[in-house]
Motif scaffolding. Sequence first.
Motif, PDB file in Angstrom:
ATOM      1  N   PRO A  49      10.675   6.812   0.053  1.00  0.00           N
ATOM      2  CA  PRO A  49      10.301   8.003  -0.257  1.00  0.00           C
ATOM      3  C   PRO A  49       9.104   7.982  -1.560  1.00  0.00           C
ATOM      4  CG  PRO A  49      12.589   7.670   0.041  1.00  0.00           C
ATOM      5  CD  PRO A  49      12.137   6.490   0.046  1.00  0.00           C
ATOM      6  N   ASP A  50       8.440   9.003  -1.345  1.00  0.00           N
ATOM      7  CA  ASP A  50       7.416   9.286  -2.489  1.00  0.00           C
ATOM      8  C   ASP A  50       8.317  10.120  -3.632  1.00  0.00           C
ATOM      9  OD1 ASP A  50       5.405  10.359  -4.148  1.00  0.00           O
ATOM     10  OD2 ASP A  50       4.191  11.256  -2.555  1.00  0.00           O
ATOM     11  N   PRO A  51       8.223   9.293  -4.811  1.00  0.00           N
ATOM     12  CA  PRO A  51       9.107   9.825  -6.013  1.00  0.00           C
ATOM     13  C   PRO A  51       8.048  10.813  -6.800  1.00  0.00           C
ATOM     14  CG  PRO A  51       8.208   7.615  -6.405  1.00  0.00           C
ATOM     15  CD  PRO A  51       7.609   8.027  -5.256  1.00  0.00           C
ATOM     16  N   TYR A  52       7.000  10.868  -6.460  1.00  0.00           N
ATOM     17  CA  TYR A  52       5.942  11.264  -7.606  1.00  0.00           C
ATOM     18  C   TYR A  52       6.386  12.844  -7.986  1.00  0.00           C
ATOM     19  CZ  TYR A  52       1.309  12.543  -9.652  1.00  0.00           C
ATOM     20  OH  TYR A  52       0.190  12.902 -10.563  1.00  0.00           O
ATOM     21  N   TYR A  53       6.769  13.842  -6.974  1.00  0.00           N
ATOM     22  CA  TYR A  53       7.033  15.061  -7.265  1.00  0.00           C
ATOM     23  C   TYR A  53       8.652  15.022  -7.608  1.00  0.00           C
ATOM     24  CZ  TYR A  53       2.365  15.980  -5.897  1.00  0.00           C
ATOM     25  OH  TYR A  53       0.943  16.159  -5.980  1.00  0.00           O
ATOM     26  N   GLY A  54       9.332  14.301  -7.820  1.00  0.00           N
ATOM     27  CA  GLY A  54      10.698  14.392  -7.940  1.00  0.00           C
ATOM     28  C   GLY A  54      11.289  13.709  -9.276  1.00  0.00           C
ATOM     29  N   VAL A  71       0.668  -1.246   0.011  1.00  0.00           N
ATOM     30  CA  VAL A  71       0.011   0.221   0.021  1.00  0.00           C
ATOM     31  C   VAL A  71       0.856   1.252   0.064  1.00  0.00           C
ATOM     32  CG1 VAL A  71      -1.509   1.464   1.271  1.00  0.00           C
ATOM     33  CG2 VAL A  71      -1.891  -1.113   1.160  1.00  0.00           C
ATOM     34  N   CYS A  72       0.414   2.273  -0.804  1.00  0.00           N
ATOM     35  CA  CYS A  72       1.209   3.558  -0.845  1.00  0.00           C
ATOM     36  C   CYS A  72      -0.056   4.482  -0.977  1.00  0.00           C
ATOM     37  CB  CYS A  72       2.219   3.874  -2.049  1.00  0.00           C
ATOM     38  SG  CYS A  72       1.446   3.616  -3.674  1.00  0.00           S
ATOM     39  N   LEU A  73       0.273   5.915  -1.369  1.00  0.00           N
ATOM     40  CA  LEU A  73      -0.743   6.784  -1.373  1.00  0.00           C
ATOM     41  C   LEU A  73      -1.737   6.651  -2.694  1.00  0.00           C
ATOM     42  CD1 LEU A  73      -2.177   9.508  -0.375  1.00  0.00           C
ATOM     43  CD2 LEU A  73      -0.183  10.826  -1.663  1.00  0.00           C
ATOM     44  N   GLY A  74      -0.889   6.833  -3.883  1.00  0.00           N
ATOM     45  CA  GLY A  74      -1.966   6.722  -5.138  1.00  0.00           C
ATOM     46  C   GLY A  74      -1.726   5.342  -5.922  1.00  0.00           C
ATOM     47  N   ASN A  75      -1.090   4.362  -5.479  1.00  0.00           N
ATOM     48  CA  ASN A  75      -1.181   2.981  -6.021  1.00  0.00           C
ATOM     49  C   ASN A  75      -0.511   3.288  -7.523  1.00  0.00           C
ATOM     50  OD1 ASN A  75      -3.291   0.258  -6.737  1.00  0.00           O
ATOM     51  ND2 ASN A  75      -1.223   0.209  -6.316  1.00  0.00           N
ATOM     52  N   ILE A  76       0.250   4.292  -7.864  1.00  0.00           N
ATOM     53  CA  ILE A  76       0.735   4.170  -9.392  1.00  0.00           C
ATOM     54  C   ILE A  76       2.511   4.284  -9.139  1.00  0.00           C
ATOM     55  CG2 ILE A  76      -1.438   5.425 -10.337  1.00  0.00           C
ATOM     56  CD1 ILE A  76       0.199   8.111 -10.159  1.00  0.00           C
ATOM     57  N   CYS A  77       2.924   4.575  -7.947  1.00  0.00           N
ATOM     58  CA  CYS A  77       4.474   4.438  -8.083  1.00  0.00           C
ATOM     59  C   CYS A  77       5.161   3.759  -7.307  1.00  0.00           C
ATOM     60  CB  CYS A  77       5.010   5.909  -7.758  1.00  0.00           C
ATOM     61  SG  CYS A  77       4.576   7.485  -8.719  1.00  0.00           S
ATOM     62  N   ARG A  78       4.818   3.678  -6.022  1.00  0.00           N
ATOM     63  CA  ARG A  78       5.675   2.850  -5.009  1.00  0.00           C
ATOM     64  C   ARG A  78       4.974   1.373  -4.669  1.00  0.00           C
ATOM     65  NH1 ARG A  78       5.621   6.960  -0.447  1.00  0.00           N
ATOM     66  NH2 ARG A  78       3.608   7.100  -1.366  1.00  0.00           N
ATOM     67  N   SER A  79       3.713   1.227  -4.545  1.00  0.00           N
ATOM     68  CA  SER A  79       3.280  -0.013  -4.266  1.00  0.00           C
ATOM     69  C   SER A  79       3.096  -0.815  -5.848  1.00  0.00           C
ATOM     70  CB  SER A  79       1.854   0.015  -3.638  1.00  0.00           C
ATOM     71  OG  SER A  79       1.007   0.696  -4.454  1.00  0.00           O
ATOM     72  N   ALA A  83      -7.811   7.991  -3.461  1.00  0.00           N
ATOM     73  CA  ALA A  83      -8.631   7.502  -4.691  1.00  0.00           C
ATOM     74  C   ALA A  83      -8.329   8.474  -6.032  1.00  0.00           C
ATOM     75  CB  ALA A  83      -9.929   7.754  -4.411  1.00  0.00           C
ATOM     76  N   TYR A  84      -7.088   9.151  -6.002  1.00  0.00           N
ATOM     77  CA  TYR A  84      -6.701  10.217  -6.825  1.00  0.00           C
ATOM     78  C   TYR A  84      -6.718   9.495  -8.525  1.00  0.00           C
ATOM     79  CZ  TYR A  84      -4.514  12.717  -2.986  1.00  0.00           C
ATOM     80  OH  TYR A  84      -4.146  13.261  -1.710  1.00  0.00           O
ATOM     81  N   HIS A  85      -6.251   8.232  -8.467  1.00  0.00           N
ATOM     82  CA  HIS A  85      -5.830   7.733  -9.699  1.00  0.00           C
ATOM     83  C   HIS A  85      -6.576   6.322 -10.042  1.00  0.00           C
ATOM     84  CE1 HIS A  85      -2.662  10.584 -10.099  1.00  0.00           C
ATOM     85  NE2 HIS A  85      -2.365  10.351  -8.728  1.00  0.00           N
TER      86      HIS A  85
HETATM   87  P1  4NP Z   1       2.444   6.538  -5.064  1.00  0.00           P
HETATM   88  O1  4NP Z   1       2.856   8.245  -5.444  1.00  0.00           O
HETATM   89  O2  4NP Z   1       1.784   6.950  -3.531  1.00  0.00           O
HETATM   90  O3  4NP Z   1       3.830   6.154  -4.715  1.00  0.00           O
HETATM   91  O4  4NP Z   1       1.697   6.031  -5.985  1.00  0.00           O
HETATM   92  C1  4NP Z   1       2.099   9.384  -5.560  1.00  0.00           C
HETATM   93  C2  4NP Z   1       1.141   9.199  -6.787  1.00  0.00           C
HETATM   94  C3  4NP Z   1       0.543  10.226  -6.791  1.00  0.00           C
HETATM   95  C4  4NP Z   1       0.392  11.088  -5.859  1.00  0.00           C
HETATM   96  C5  4NP Z   1       1.320  11.328  -4.848  1.00  0.00           C
HETATM   97  C6  4NP Z   1       1.922  10.255  -4.769  1.00  0.00           C
HETATM   98  N1  4NP Z   1      -0.616  12.412  -6.130  1.00  0.00           N
HETATM   99  O5  4NP Z   1      -0.488  13.252  -5.492  1.00  0.00           O
HETATM  100  O6  4NP Z   1      -1.298  12.527  -6.994  1.00  0.00           O
END
Ligand code: 4NP
Length: 158
Positions: free
Chosen positions: A126-131, A9-17, A46-48
Amino acid sequence: MSDTSVLFVCLGNICRSPTAQGVFEQALADSVLAGQVTVDSAGTAAYHLGKSPDTRATAAARQHGYRLEAFRARQVNVDDFYRFDWILAMDAQNLADLQAMRPEDSQAKLGLFLDQIDQCAVREVPDPYYGGSEGFEQVLDLCEQASQALLRRLEAAL
Ligand code: 4NP
């Protein structure tokens, strides 16, 4: 029915998990536990919903021999606390969100994915989304280390 089940489990389920799922599924496929473990991933947000993994995550994964393209983002739900034996969060906020929604009678083992690694210098992926792309490389490296550690633990337990 598999012998055990793991939800990442991560936040968006599109990068880490999804990266954790792809890496761990590959480690399993190459192990004596092939076919014995159910693996999935989900996000606390539920963003994605329904989206494919982030193209930066799929590109980094492909370079390391993992395919994430078939995964689709979904949100964690209460049923997951009964369906999965292990629910492993990527960071402390994900874990806190999971603890807040966990039913009292759930038997799932809830924790941080990186706590599978003995003496790991970091406890959170670490959350890679904004990096930049180096963040996705770090996610892969941590997922590979933690997947090997989780595999050894499951091999000893099953
Ligand atoms: P994730 O990364 O939790 O690893 O899938 C993120 C994906 C999307 C967002 C943040 C983190 N977002 O803010 O949309």
